[in-house]
Write a protein that holds these residues in place. Structure first.
Motif, PDB file in Angstrom:
ATOM      1  N   GLU A  81     -15.905 -10.229  -0.832  1.00  0.00           N
ATOM      2  CA  GLU A  81     -14.743 -11.063  -0.549  1.00  0.00           C
ATOM      3  C   GLU A  81     -15.192 -12.416   0.000  1.00  0.00           C
ATOM      4  O   GLU A  81     -16.242 -12.536   0.626  1.00  0.00           O
ATOM      5  N   SER A  82     -14.392 -13.418  -0.266  1.00  0.00           N
ATOM      6  CA  SER A  82     -14.712 -14.775   0.145  1.00  0.00           C
ATOM      7  C   SER A  82     -14.688 -14.878   1.666  1.00  0.00           C
ATOM      8  O   SER A  82     -13.713 -14.455   2.306  1.00  0.00           O
ATOM      9  N   PRO A  83     -15.720 -15.456   2.271  1.00  0.00           N
ATOM     10  CA  PRO A  83     -15.747 -15.555   3.733  1.00  0.00           C
ATOM     11  C   PRO A  83     -14.835 -16.643   4.297  1.00  0.00           C
ATOM     12  O   PRO A  83     -14.612 -16.685   5.505  1.00  0.00           O
ATOM     13  N   ILE A  84     -14.295 -17.513   3.442  1.00  0.00           N
ATOM     14  CA  ILE A  84     -13.465 -18.608   3.956  1.00  0.00           C
ATOM     15  C   ILE A  84     -11.986 -18.400   3.666  1.00  0.00           C
ATOM     16  O   ILE A  84     -11.182 -19.276   3.932  1.00  0.00           O
ATOM     17  N   GLU A  85     -11.619 -17.231   3.168  1.00  0.00           N
ATOM     18  CA  GLU A  85     -10.212 -16.945   2.891  1.00  0.00           C
ATOM     19  C   GLU A  85      -9.680 -15.912   3.871  1.00  0.00           C
ATOM     20  O   GLU A  85     -10.410 -15.012   4.299  1.00  0.00           O
ATOM     21  N   ASP A  86      -8.393 -16.042   4.195  1.00  0.00           N
ATOM     22  CA  ASP A  86      -7.772 -15.062   5.079  1.00  0.00           C
ATOM     23  C   ASP A  86      -7.251 -13.893   4.241  1.00  0.00           C
ATOM     24  O   ASP A  86      -7.512 -13.797   3.049  1.00  0.00           O
ATOM     25  N   ALA A  87      -6.515 -13.001   4.873  1.00  0.00           N
ATOM     26  CA  ALA A  87      -6.022 -11.800   4.191  1.00  0.00           C
ATOM     27  C   ALA A  87      -5.045 -12.127   3.056  1.00  0.00           C
ATOM     28  O   ALA A  87      -4.924 -11.366   2.096  1.00  0.00           O
ATOM     29  N   LYS A  88      -4.368 -13.275   3.149  1.00  0.00           N
ATOM     30  CA  LYS A  88      -3.397 -13.661   2.117  1.00  0.00           C
ATOM     31  C   LYS A  88      -4.039 -14.396   0.949  1.00  0.00           C
ATOM     32  O   LYS A  88      -3.368 -14.742  -0.006  1.00  0.00           O
ATOM     33  N   GLY A  89      -5.329 -14.698   1.033  1.00  0.00           N
ATOM     34  CA  GLY A  89      -6.007 -15.412  -0.040  1.00  0.00           C
ATOM     35  C   GLY A  89      -6.010 -16.917   0.135  1.00  0.00           C
ATOM     36  O   GLY A  89      -6.483 -17.634  -0.739  1.00  0.00           O
TER      37      GLY A  89
END
Length: 108
Positions: free
Chosen positions: A50-58
């Motif tokens: 998963e992307s380390p710079i995105e939150d749970a909502k994308g």
């Protein structure tokens, strides 16, 4: 956490610590620092993580957005170049002696 590492990486990129010439670091613009972090995040996604710079909502995490906004505030304004006057283009077209030169003058 990965997010904190990405924020630290973006800061180091911004200060010029990661450039080719580290003896005289130059500050890079906010967009360049953000692009570097985006490339790191893309490498994570390419390796099925998963992307380390995105939150749970994308969406981009708030810390990254705030950091980039702060960098943008202190960036120098964009310097626009003045356009050439039309007389230059007319002169180039007038001075074109053969077909290829005229074609190039039309492309300008």
């Amino acid at each position: 956490s990965r997010l904190r590492l990405c924020c630290a990486f973006m800061h180091a990129k911004r200060r010029g610590d990661l450039g080719k010439n580290r003896s005289t670091p130059q500050t890079v613009l906010a967009g360049t620092a953000r692009a570097a972090v985006d490339n790191v995040a893309a490498a994570f996604v390419a390796n099925h993580r998963e992307s380390p710079i995105e939150d749970a909502k994308g969406n981009t995490h708030e810390d990254i957005r705030r950091q980039q906004a702060g960098y943008k505030r202190v960036d120098p304004p964009t310097k626009h170049e003045k356009a050439l006057p039309p007389a230059v283009f007319r002169f180039r077209l007038r001075m074109a002696l053969h077909k290829r030169a005229r074609a190039r003058a039309h492309l300008l």
